[in-house]
Motif scaffolding. Structure first.
Motif, PDB file in Angstrom:
ATOM      1  N   LEU A 228     -16.952 -35.834  40.414  1.00  0.00           N
ATOM      2  CA  LEU A 228     -18.126 -34.966  40.526  1.00  0.00           C
ATOM      3  C   LEU A 228     -17.838 -33.781  41.442  1.00  0.00           C
ATOM      4  N   VAL A 229     -17.019 -34.015  42.472  1.00  0.00           N
ATOM      5  CA  VAL A 229     -16.600 -32.922  43.348  1.00  0.00           C
ATOM      6  C   VAL A 229     -15.654 -31.985  42.591  1.00  0.00           C
ATOM      7  N   GLY A 230     -14.680 -32.594  41.912  1.00  0.00           N
ATOM      8  CA  GLY A 230     -13.684 -31.793  41.193  1.00  0.00           C
ATOM      9  C   GLY A 230     -14.281 -30.940  40.096  1.00  0.00           C
ATOM     10  N   LYS A 231     -15.341 -31.432  39.462  1.00  0.00           N
ATOM     11  CA  LYS A 231     -15.977 -30.695  38.371  1.00  0.00           C
ATOM     12  C   LYS A 231     -17.084 -29.758  38.865  1.00  0.00           C
ATOM     13  N   GLY A 232     -17.286 -29.718  40.180  1.00  0.00           N
ATOM     14  CA  GLY A 232     -18.228 -28.747  40.734  1.00  0.00           C
ATOM     15  C   GLY A 232     -19.672 -29.169  40.771  1.00  0.00           C
ATOM     16  N   TYR A 233     -19.968 -30.451  40.570  1.00  0.00           N
ATOM     17  CA  TYR A 233     -21.353 -30.924  40.642  1.00  0.00           C
ATOM     18  C   TYR A 233     -21.761 -31.243  42.083  1.00  0.00           C
ATOM     19  N   LEU A 234     -20.779 -31.606  42.901  1.00  0.00           N
ATOM     20  CA  LEU A 234     -21.017 -31.913  44.302  1.00  0.00           C
ATOM     21  C   LEU A 234     -20.124 -31.042  45.179  1.00  0.00           C
ATOM     22  N   GLY A 265     -29.014 -33.095  30.658  1.00  0.00           N
ATOM     23  CA  GLY A 265     -27.775 -32.380  30.374  1.00  0.00           C
ATOM     24  C   GLY A 265     -26.553 -33.262  30.539  1.00  0.00           C
ATOM     25  N   GLU A 266     -25.511 -32.945  29.800  1.00  0.00           N
ATOM     26  CA  GLU A 266     -24.281 -33.719  29.857  1.00  0.00           C
ATOM     27  C   GLU A 266     -23.588 -33.556  31.217  1.00  0.00           C
ATOM     28  N   ILE A 267     -22.935 -34.638  31.649  1.00  0.00           N
ATOM     29  CA  ILE A 267     -22.111 -34.603  32.858  1.00  0.00           C
ATOM     30  C   ILE A 267     -20.750 -35.167  32.453  1.00  0.00           C
ATOM     31  N   VAL A 268     -19.898 -34.299  31.953  1.00  0.00           N
ATOM     32  CA  VAL A 268     -18.601 -34.713  31.421  1.00  0.00           C
ATOM     33  C   VAL A 268     -17.589 -34.788  32.557  1.00  0.00           C
ATOM     34  N   LEU A 269     -16.980 -35.972  32.707  1.00  0.00           N
ATOM     35  CA  LEU A 269     -16.024 -36.216  33.786  1.00  0.00           C
ATOM     36  C   LEU A 269     -14.784 -36.916  33.236  1.00  0.00           C
TER      37      LEU A 269
END
Length: 611
Positions: A228-234, A265-269
């Motif tokens: 989540l950090v790497g994908k910019g959500y956190l 919304g999608e949260i693709v990880l």
């Protein structure tokens, strides 16, 4: 000691031992060409240190493996003056750069990445193998799961984590863990809009978790955080208190991107390796469960497809409970009880087949298999002399015009098998004995028992007994409650009755007359026997259960019932008890539960006419 270290070193070098656990300094002193694996428990400080230490492996040119177990917090502990204070500006900047590179190397989960390539690129070397080495975990994962490298985790834990961070912004993982588990924390840690109602956060977390296909341990949610950090959500930030001995730690906040997907919304990880490992274990467990049920003769086609895929659910839980009950009695070498249970299930199946033929429908449409075993489990747990209630069966989900014939079938089984149990439990003929009578409505104790302990479940906020009590107050029959548990696993009717008796001890109002219809209380002679046990043993049933047993030990039913059961029974191991002794003890334990509950709140019973 030095001799011990020398011996350990020598044993490892010459091959007498294959594994050695050591500090970095000790490990760097090992020059052994055929080391096949180097494992780091926690991250090194810099890329240079890691490169040197992993270089201990495979010096003979044969394949070797390097494994690092690391957590995001590992990469901030070195970022303080204890480690960096003596460095000049240039050296400090270089060290910080290397520390950040190691964090990216270890925590990076780029689906198209390669760890070996990123390591060589740090040293400005061009990989001879090209873009991908084909041997690191990212490469092998890509080869094994090329079409499943990333998933939409919005309803598989990601939104739970995001909501926890929204509820407690700028907090460390320890706080977030508590929130994710459904607990509460100090009020000042919550977002200003949620401080007045922390329970709202717990409810939201629980409702979001319920949308997940399976329950997950806290480690599952923690493993989603780096992605989540790497994908910019956190956003992940280092923080350190002003205390001189404090260590830096990480705190988390929602980013604008995270706020957008908080509700939809999608949260693709990328799929974390730990998630795949957990899924593998769950798959193995699911296959084992289904194989065991099939081995018991269960037709798996009668189980809903979604439960077969998940390996769990209402039907599977009910079937597992029934067959584990059978296994329990087989383990106690009670073939007589197993025969009774087999006969009970067979009679219900015969009734189901009769109804299917009469109404020209599939047997599973008359009564599904999991409901059948729930009914069987409830009927088997009834005390001798009681019978299944038609309304309770309807409330549990039985839908058939032949329900009166089902209750008759269950009554016939009880008459065949339970009468022997009843006869074994009675020392004499109790016919005509005075039964306990109750005033209309609910009895409400003036006070709870002095030693009552209320232990609410952190998730539900209520004690286990309270869930049964609330349903009883709503008007539900204890038999229905026993058959329709939220988990899908039925419980014994006696367990539900015990929950409601515990409510009395806790000071709650209970309609004793209603309860007595399901679980008859002691008759006058039984009550007098309880009084005799209290007198002869000298045990105080109203005292502290931790010290009111013999010689100040914990109170135990078998000690209190000694005048009835006798010394020989009390001294026996449970495997040595005869069926008659077990039936007798079960009967008197049922009486004692009523006696304890009523005595502990000062209730004086009255007795009316005979049976």
């Amino acid at each position: 000691s030095y001799p011990d270290r020398t011996d350990a070193h020598t044993d490892f070098l010459v091959g007498r031992v294959s594994v050695i656990v050591a500090t970095v300094a000790f490990g760097m002193g090992i020059d052994k060409p055929d080391i096949r694996r180097v494992v780091h428990w926690g991250a090194c400080k810099t890329v240079e240190e890691y490169y040197q230490q992993m270089g201990r492996a495979g010096r003979d040119g044969l394949p070797a493996e390097c494994i690092m177990y690391a957590d995001p917090a590992d990469f901030v502990k070195y970022d303080d003056d204890f480690y960096l204070g003596g460095l000049g500006a240039e050296a400090r900047a270089a060290t910080l750069k290397s520390m950040g590179a190691l964090r990216d190397f270890a925590m990076g989960d780029n689906a198209d990445g390669c760890r070996r390539a990123s390591l060589l690129e740090f040293f400005k070397e061009k990989p001879a193998f090209g873009k991908h080495c084909g041997t690191c975990d990212l490469c092998t994962n890509r080869d094994a799961h090329g079409d499943d490298l990333e998933r939409d985790f919005q309803w598989e834990g990601a939104r739970v984590v995001l909501f926890a961070v929204m509820a407690c912004p700028g907090q460390a993982m320890t706080t977030l863990e508590t929130i994710i588990k459904g607990g509460t924390v100090d009020g000042w840690k919550y977002h200003s809009s949620l401080k007045a109602d922390p329970a709202r956060v717990s409810r939201k977390i629980d409702s979001t978790k319920e949308r997940m296909k399976r329950k997950k341990p806290i480690g599952y949610f923690k493993d989603l955080v780096p992605s989540l950090v790497g994908k910019g959500y956190l956003a992940q930030t280092k923080k350190q208190s002003q205390h001189q001995y404090s260590r830096p730690y990480l705190v988390y906040d929602l980013t604008p991107k995270g706020k957008v997907v908080l509700s939809s919304g999608e949260i693709v990880l990328p799929v974390p390796p730990s998630v795949r490992e957990q899924e593998k274990l769950e798959e193995e467990k699911m296959r084992k469960t289904l194989a065991e049920l099939e081995g018991k003769g269960v037709d798996l086609q009668q189980i809903p497809q979604e439960e077969l895929e998940a390996g769990d659910g209402e039907a599977i839980s009910a079937l597992k409970r029934w067959y584990s009950y059978i296994d329990y009695w087989e383990g106690r070498e009670r073939s007589d009880v197993v025969d009774r249970l087999d006969d009970l299930k067979g009679r219900i199946e015969a009734w189901r087949m009769d109804m299917a033929e009469r109404f020209r429908m599939a047997p599973a449409s008359v009564m599904e298999e999991h409901l059948l075993v729930k009914v069987a489990y409830a009927a088997a747990s009834l005390r001798a002399g009681t019978r299944m209630d038609e309304d309770a069966l309807v409330a549990a989900g039985v839908r058939s015009n032949g329900i009166d014939e089902l209750t008759a079938t269950l009554a016939d089984w009880a008459k065949t098998w339970k009468e022997d149990e009843k006869d074994g439990a009675n020392d004499g003929d109790g016919a005509g004995d005075s039964t306990m009578s109750f005033a209309p409505g609910a009895f409400c104790p003036k006070n709870s028992w002095a030693y009552a302990v209320y232990k609410p479940n952190k998730k539900t906020g209520k004690a286990t007994w309270e869930l049964s009590y609330d349903r009883f107050v709503e008007g539900q029959n204890p038999q229905t409650i026993a058959m329709t548990q939220k988990s899908g696993k039925p419980i014994q009717v006696a367990t539900v009755v015990g929950h409601i008796l515990e409510a009395i001890v806790q000071g709650r109002a209970v309609d004793l007359g209603r309860l007595a219809l399901v679980e008859p209380p002691p008759v006058r002679s039984d009550w007098e026997e309880m009084i005799r046990c209290e007198r002869d043993t000298g045990l105080d049933p109203t005292g502290d259960p931790a010290t009111s047993g013999p010689a100040g030990e914990r109170f135990a039913m078998k000690d209190f019932l000694l005048p009835i059961m006798g010394n020989s029974f009390v001294l026996k191991e449970w495997k040595e008890r005869t069926p008659v002794e077990s039936a007798k003890f079960t009967k008197w334990c049922g009486c004692l539960k009523w006696y304890l509950a009523l005595r502990r709140v000062g209730y004086e019973p009255t007795f009316g006419g005979g049976d």
